[in-house]
Design a protein around this motif. Structure first.
Motif, PDB file in Angstrom:
ATOM      1  N   UNK A 137       0.944  -1.713   0.429  1.00 20.05           N
ATOM      2  CA  UNK A 137       0.204   0.185  -0.297  1.00 20.05           C
ATOM      3  C   UNK A 137       0.899   1.266   0.206  1.00 20.05           C
ATOM      4  N   UNK A 138       0.842   2.222  -0.718  1.00 22.72           N
ATOM      5  CA  UNK A 138       1.412   3.700  -0.942  1.00 22.72           C
ATOM      6  C   UNK A 138       2.184   3.412  -2.141  1.00 22.72           C
ATOM      7  N   UNK A 139       2.132   2.164  -2.955  1.00 23.03           N
ATOM      8  CA  UNK A 139       3.629   2.099  -3.954  1.00 23.03           C
ATOM      9  C   UNK A 139       2.947   2.619  -4.892  1.00 23.03           C
ATOM     10  N   UNK A 140       3.330   4.095  -5.890  1.00 27.00           N
ATOM     11  CA  UNK A 140       2.641   5.053  -6.534  1.00 27.00           C
ATOM     12  C   UNK A 140       3.635   4.729  -7.967  1.00 27.00           C
ATOM     13  N   UNK A 141       3.492   4.903  -9.118  1.00 28.77           N
ATOM     14  CA  UNK A 141       4.159   5.049 -10.087  1.00 28.77           C
ATOM     15  C   UNK A 141       3.309   6.114 -10.939  1.00 28.77           C
ATOM     16  N   UNK A 142       3.443   7.393 -11.341  1.00 25.10           N
ATOM     17  CA  UNK A 142       3.369   8.477 -12.278  1.00 25.10           C
ATOM     18  C   UNK A 142       4.237   8.618 -13.481  1.00 25.10           C
ATOM     19  N   UNK A 143       3.704   8.332 -14.226  1.00 25.13           N
ATOM     20  CA  UNK A 143       4.216   8.878 -15.849  1.00 25.13           C
ATOM     21  C   UNK A 143       3.396  10.635 -16.372  1.00 25.13           C
ATOM     22  N   UNK A 144       4.663  11.181 -16.773  1.00 26.58           N
ATOM     23  CA  UNK A 144       4.395  12.356 -16.796  1.00 26.58           C
ATOM     24  C   UNK A 144       4.826  12.354 -18.893  1.00 26.58           C
ATOM     25  N   UNK A 145       4.142  12.132 -20.128  1.00 31.04           N
ATOM     26  CA  UNK A 145       4.749  12.104 -21.259  1.00 31.04           C
ATOM     27  C   UNK A 145       4.722  13.525 -21.901  1.00 31.04           C
ATOM     28  N   UNK A 146       5.596  14.238 -22.952  1.00 35.41           N
ATOM     29  CA  UNK A 146       5.822  15.203 -23.469  1.00 35.41           C
ATOM     30  C   UNK A 146       5.621  14.686 -25.129  1.00 35.41           C
ATOM     31  N   UNK A 147       4.487  14.909 -25.774  1.00 31.05           N
ATOM     32  CA  UNK A 147       4.700  14.130 -27.085  1.00 31.05           C
ATOM     33  C   UNK A 147       4.864  15.178 -28.377  1.00 31.05           C
ATOM     34  N   UNK A 148       5.033  16.474 -28.021  1.00 33.75           N
ATOM     35  CA  UNK A 148       6.158  17.102 -28.385  1.00 33.75           C
ATOM     36  C   UNK A 148       7.258  16.122 -29.281  1.00 33.75           C
ATOM     37  N   UNK A 149       7.812  16.313 -27.528  1.00 40.44           N
ATOM     38  CA  UNK A 149       9.179  15.837 -28.050  1.00 40.44           C
ATOM     39  C   UNK A 149       9.120  14.701 -27.818  1.00 40.44           C
ATOM     40  N   UNK A 150       8.825  13.499 -27.556  1.00 35.55           N
ATOM     41  CA  UNK A 150       8.204  12.331 -27.546  1.00 35.55           C
ATOM     42  C   UNK A 150       9.630  11.934 -26.498  1.00 35.55           C
ATOM     43  N   UNK A 151       8.927  12.996 -25.447  1.00 37.06           N
ATOM     44  CA  UNK A 151      10.148  12.431 -24.078  1.00 37.06           C
ATOM     45  C   UNK A 151       9.160  11.925 -22.878  1.00 37.06           C
ATOM     46  N   UNK A 152       9.816  11.399 -21.950  1.00 39.64           N
ATOM     47  CA  UNK A 152       8.201  10.860 -21.108  1.00 39.64           C
ATOM     48  C   UNK A 152       9.752  10.408 -19.919  1.00 39.64           C
ATOM     49  N   UNK A 153       8.696  11.128 -18.438  1.00 35.44           N
ATOM     50  CA  UNK A 153       9.381  10.482 -16.966  1.00 35.44           C
ATOM     51  C   UNK A 153       8.411   9.850 -16.035  1.00 35.44           C
ATOM     52  N   UNK A 154       8.887   9.040 -15.004  1.00 30.54           N
ATOM     53  CA  UNK A 154       8.448   7.990 -14.312  1.00 30.54           C
ATOM     54  C   UNK A 154       9.369   8.307 -13.417  1.00 30.54           C
ATOM     55  N   UNK A 155       8.612   8.676 -11.908  1.00 30.79           N
ATOM     56  CA  UNK A 155       8.638   8.374 -11.074  1.00 30.79           C
ATOM     57  C   UNK A 155       8.448   7.628 -10.192  1.00 30.79           C
ATOM     58  N   UNK A 156       8.867   6.825  -9.124  1.00 30.41           N
ATOM     59  CA  UNK A 156       7.894   5.598  -7.699  1.00 30.41           C
ATOM     60  C   UNK A 156       8.256   6.208  -6.885  1.00 30.41           C
ATOM     61  N   UNK A 157       7.102   5.754  -6.022  1.00 27.91           N
ATOM     62  CA  UNK A 157       6.575   6.497  -4.748  1.00 27.91           C
ATOM     63  C   UNK A 157       6.130   6.187  -3.712  1.00 27.91           C
ATOM     64  N   UNK A 158       6.457   6.624  -2.553  1.00 27.87           N
ATOM     65  CA  UNK A 158       5.737   5.231  -1.531  1.00 27.87           C
ATOM     66  C   UNK A 158       5.078   6.376  -0.332  1.00 27.87           C
ATOM     67  N   UNK A 159       4.144   6.269  -0.762  1.00 23.73           N
ATOM     68  CA  UNK A 159       3.006   7.588  -0.049  1.00 23.73           C
ATOM     69  C   UNK A 159       3.016   6.529   1.313  1.00 23.73           C
ATOM     70  N   UNK A 160       2.308   7.272   3.001  1.00 23.13           N
ATOM     71  CA  UNK A 160       2.298   6.911   4.166  1.00 23.13           C
ATOM     72  C   UNK A 160       0.665   7.439   4.313  1.00 23.13           C
ATOM     73  N   UNK A 161      -0.160   7.192   4.586  1.00 26.76           N
ATOM     74  CA  UNK A 161      -1.090   7.471   4.873  1.00 26.76           C
ATOM     75  C   UNK A 161      -3.092   6.821   4.998  1.00 26.76           C
TER      76      UNK A 161
END
Length: 184
Positions: A137-161
């Motif tokens: 629980x709390x494991x999250x992956x978020x991807x953000x993609x820029x279509x114009x430059x065909x580039x994506x950043x993905x980050x992993x998080x471990x949130x509490x609560x």
């Protein structure tokens, strides 16, 4: 390097903050600031959400003028919805699981391409109360993609609560990641 340090500071602040009763005051301007930046850059955004079930898109729609930047999006809670709506191969889901950086990346890329948006955001993870596919629980992956430059950043998080806190933290950090990408 400076932007990465600023992101790390935001990340630490968000991870440590109490989101149990909603978004804390110090973070409430982040969605609006992101929408304003997108407007200035004449950019559009789309999202594919799993664990947040539309909260990210709803946060955009709460802002006056959202129609200038929001192209549409998806709530793809089930594996079948990810496959049917986002055209994510069941082989990818089987190989990596839905709680993975690969699926977050494909979600962000697919929603941008399907909706002809400049920016695509993919949110997937485990809000709880139980672990999913071996991810706590709390494991999250978020991807953000820029279509114009065909580039994506993905980050992993471990949130509490609580379940709600994990979902709200995911939404706010997704906006921060969008800002990071469009400012680069």
């Amino acid at each position: 390097m400076k932007k990465e340090k600023a992101f790390a500071q935001y990340r630490e602040m968000i991870e440590a903050a109490d989101f149990e009763s909603g978004i804390p005051e110090e973070f409430k301007s982040i969605p609006k600031d992101t929408v304003e930046q997108l407007k200035k850059l004449n950019m559009t955004i789309s999202a594919a959400e799993s664990l947040t079930a539309g909260l990210f898109q709803s946060s955009i729609a709460d802002i006056p003028g959202a129609s200038q930047v929001m192209e549409g999006g998806f709530v793809t809670y089930s594996d079948e919805a990810k496959a049917n709506l986002l055209h994510i191969s069941s082989d990818i889901i089987k190989k990596y699981t839905v709680v993975s950086p690969t699926v977050a990346q494909v979600m962000s890329e697919s929603t941008a391409k399907i909706n002809s948006a400049d920016i695509g955001v993919g949110l997937t993870g485990v809000a709880g109360p139980d672990p999913l596919e071996g991810s706590p629980v709390g494991t999250v992956f978020i991807g953000v993609y820029d279509r114009k430059i065909d580039s994506c950043i993905v980050r992993e998080f471990h949130f509490e609560g609580s379940r709600r806190a994990v979902r709200l933290k995911s939404v706010i950090i997704a906006f921060v990641l969008v800002q990071k990408l469009i400012q680069e």
